[in-house]
Design a protein around this motif. Structure first.
Motif, PDB file in Angstrom:
ATOM      1  N   ILE A  86       0.871  -1.087  -0.157  1.00  0.00           N
ATOM      2  CA  ILE A  86      -0.166   0.109   0.178  1.00  0.00           C
ATOM      3  C   ILE A  86       0.934   1.320  -0.003  1.00  0.00           C
ATOM      4  O   ILE A  86       1.662   1.456   0.894  1.00  0.00           O
ATOM      5  N   ILE A  87       0.829   1.911  -1.114  1.00  0.00           N
ATOM      6  CA  ILE A  87       1.669   3.202  -0.952  1.00  0.00           C
ATOM      7  C   ILE A  87       0.948   4.555  -0.885  1.00  0.00           C
ATOM      8  O   ILE A  87      -0.070   4.725  -1.691  1.00  0.00           O
ATOM      9  N   HIS A  88       1.363   5.367  -0.097  1.00  0.00           N
ATOM     10  CA  HIS A  88       0.691   6.522   0.208  1.00  0.00           C
ATOM     11  C   HIS A  88       1.810   7.491  -0.155  1.00  0.00           C
ATOM     12  O   HIS A  88       2.852   7.312  -0.491  1.00  0.00           O
ATOM     13  N   TYR A  89       1.375   8.944  -0.203  1.00  0.00           N
ATOM     14  CA  TYR A  89       2.003   9.985  -0.970  1.00  0.00           C
ATOM     15  C   TYR A  89       2.179  11.072   0.339  1.00  0.00           C
ATOM     16  O   TYR A  89       1.228  11.605   0.553  1.00  0.00           O
ATOM     17  N   GLY A  90       3.408  11.406   1.103  1.00  0.00           N
ATOM     18  CA  GLY A  90       3.130  12.145   2.370  1.00  0.00           C
ATOM     19  C   GLY A  90       4.189  12.995   2.475  1.00  0.00           C
ATOM     20  O   GLY A  90       5.553  12.973   1.664  1.00  0.00           O
ATOM     21  N   VAL A  91       4.202  13.827   3.494  1.00  0.00           N
ATOM     22  CA  VAL A  91       5.194  14.674   3.688  1.00  0.00           C
ATOM     23  C   VAL A  91       5.171  14.741   5.309  1.00  0.00           C
ATOM     24  O   VAL A  91       4.167  14.789   6.284  1.00  0.00           O
ATOM     25  N   ASN A  92       6.546  14.364   5.962  1.00  0.00           N
ATOM     26  CA  ASN A  92       6.534  14.622   7.466  1.00  0.00           C
ATOM     27  C   ASN A  92       6.684  16.012   7.853  1.00  0.00           C
ATOM     28  O   ASN A  92       7.831  16.716   7.446  1.00  0.00           O
ATOM     29  N   LEU A  93       5.809  16.730   8.735  1.00  0.00           N
ATOM     30  CA  LEU A  93       6.012  17.949   9.179  1.00  0.00           C
ATOM     31  C   LEU A  93       7.259  18.247   9.852  1.00  0.00           C
ATOM     32  O   LEU A  93       7.793  19.121   9.692  1.00  0.00           O
TER      33      LEU A  93
END
Length: 430
Positions: A307-314
């Motif tokens: 399962i691949i998501h697309y994100g940014v660690n704040l």
């Protein structure tokens, strides 16, 4: 390959009298040697054909042949699966090497023997033995109950090697480990090692965070002895204290843990000092410096696909002596963002308590915004903590009073071109 031994094992399999040890041996032979696979396949096919003769002699003339009667190779496949299952049973239930039981588990957690075996997805209540446990995503959690009742919990993207030869030995390659250690023999304390430090534990509660060059230790109760590996400097860390060890050779100084502030805010004018899920882009042509989402593994489906998501660690304080920010009932998460493709966003919060132990994962969902973007496509989102949903609501019902360990904004399985230029976590300004 010993063909005589292989034949003995195949005959035992055919007669349905394989022991678990023989099943493991047969599985290894079939996996490692092409000749063994060829011989076993031929024997399995013959066994399937003989089975067909028996079944057909008992069947009515009008009865439709069963699948294995029309395609004897299915019997061979089933046989191979059975042998593998028996071998796996032997590996998993070998009383001699069983070290722990899975007490609680969430997300994708795998075990392997550390010698190149195929990873096995762990289940609740399962016995495990010496090897390596890997948690594939920030959302994952597993708690192991060792044979003496010691509890070891792993959180987020973590890898742990462990064994017990009369002394518990743990190698935390990366991630977060929390332990409630039962009293150990004084001459055989539990040993936990990271790239930067080694601790000896006789019986206490503590948490360790490890990265490639750094280790943070927080002690809830009792006392833990820590040695910095680069120079051998030794220090004792008492209850309610923390210490940070790295490849630097400055003085090791345990300090009382302090609660993080209620407010945190940042602009990404320079790259964040801690690693995380993002790509940093400098300011250019009137566009502010920002973090850009990149793909990350969020888990696995039942068919083993990723399962691949697309994100940014704040911001990530995965390996800090304190959390990023303390949450209260009025906390909101605010961030300035833009998208190339409209989609729902999720704010993921991994929380810990004051002693550094895991305190639950939470999600705040942000629907497609109706707020019109400015000329550069930027918008503000404000997500109240009161709308946060716990991943395990029966266990972690409320994040108020906990500390943020990891904060991330992501889109589920859609690359929306997310960029974030500013972020805040704290009391609402309204």
């Amino acid at each position: 390959m010993n063909k005589q031994r292989l034949q003995i094992l195949i005959e035992a399999w055919r007669d349905d009298c394989l022991t678990l040890e023989q099943a493991a041996e047969l599985s290894w032979l079939v996996r490692e040697a092409e000749d063994a696979r060829r011989i076993f396949r031929a024997e399995a096919q013959l066994h399937g054909l003989l089975h067909c003769v028996v079944m057909n002699s008992q069947a009515l003339p009008t009865e439709r042949p069963r699948a294995w009667e029309r395609r004897p190779w299915l019997t061979a496949v089933a046989a191979a699966a059975m042998v593998a299952a028996l071998a796996l049973m032997w590996y998993r239930n070998s009383g001699e090497s069983t070290i722990a039981t899975v007490n609680e588990i969430h997300g994708s957690v795998e075990w392997n023997n550390g010698r190149g075996s195929t990873p096995i997805a762990l289940q609740n209540g399962e016995n495990v033995f010496a090897g390596t446990i890997v948690l594939e995503s920030d959302e994952a959690f597993v708690q192991l109950k060792l044979n003496d009742g010691t509890l070891v919990s792993l959180t987020g993207s973590t890898e742990l090697n462990f064994s017990d030869d009369g002394r518990k030995r743990l190698l935390l390659r990366s991630g977060t480990l929390s332990a409630e250690v039962k009293p150990q023999r004084k001459d055989r304390p539990m040993l936990v090692r990271t790239s930067a430090a080694e601790v000896e534990v006789l019986g206490t509660q503590f948490t360790m965070d490890a990265e490639s060059t750094t280790t943070a230790l927080s002690v809830k109760s009792g006392c833990v002895s820590l040695k910095r590996l680069i120079d051998g400097e030794f220090v004792k860390v008492n209850a309610k204290q923390s210490v940070f060890a790295s490849f630097d050779t400055g003085k090791l100084e345990p300090a009382e843990r302090a609660a993080p502030p209620l407010q945190w805010a940042t602009k990404y004018e320079t790259p964040p000092s801690t690693p995380g899920t993002y790509a940093w882009l400098p300011a250019n042509d009137g566009v502010p410096a920002r973090l850009q989402a990149i793909p990350f593994v969020a888990g696995r489906r039942k068919d083993d696909s990723l399962i691949i998501h697309y994100g940014v660690n704040l911001h990530s304080r995965m390996n800090s002596q304190q959390g990023l920010v303390t949450l209260d009932a009025k906390t909101v998460v605010r961030f300035r963002y833009r998208l190339k493709r409209e989609t729902r966003l999720v704010c993921f919060l991994c929380c810990k308590n004051a002693s550094g132990q895991y305190a639950g994962n939470y999600a705040i969902r942000w629907p497609v915004s109706n707020t019109p973007p400015d000329a550069g496509g930027w918008r503000w989102a404000e997500l109240p903590l009161s709308s946060a949903l716990a991943f395990e609501p029966e266990k972690d019902s409320n994040p108020v009073g906990t500390q943020v360990k990891l904060a991330r904004i992501h889109s589920n399985e859609v690359d929306a071109g997310l960029e974030i230029s500013e972020a805040e976590i704290g009391t609402s300004k309204q």
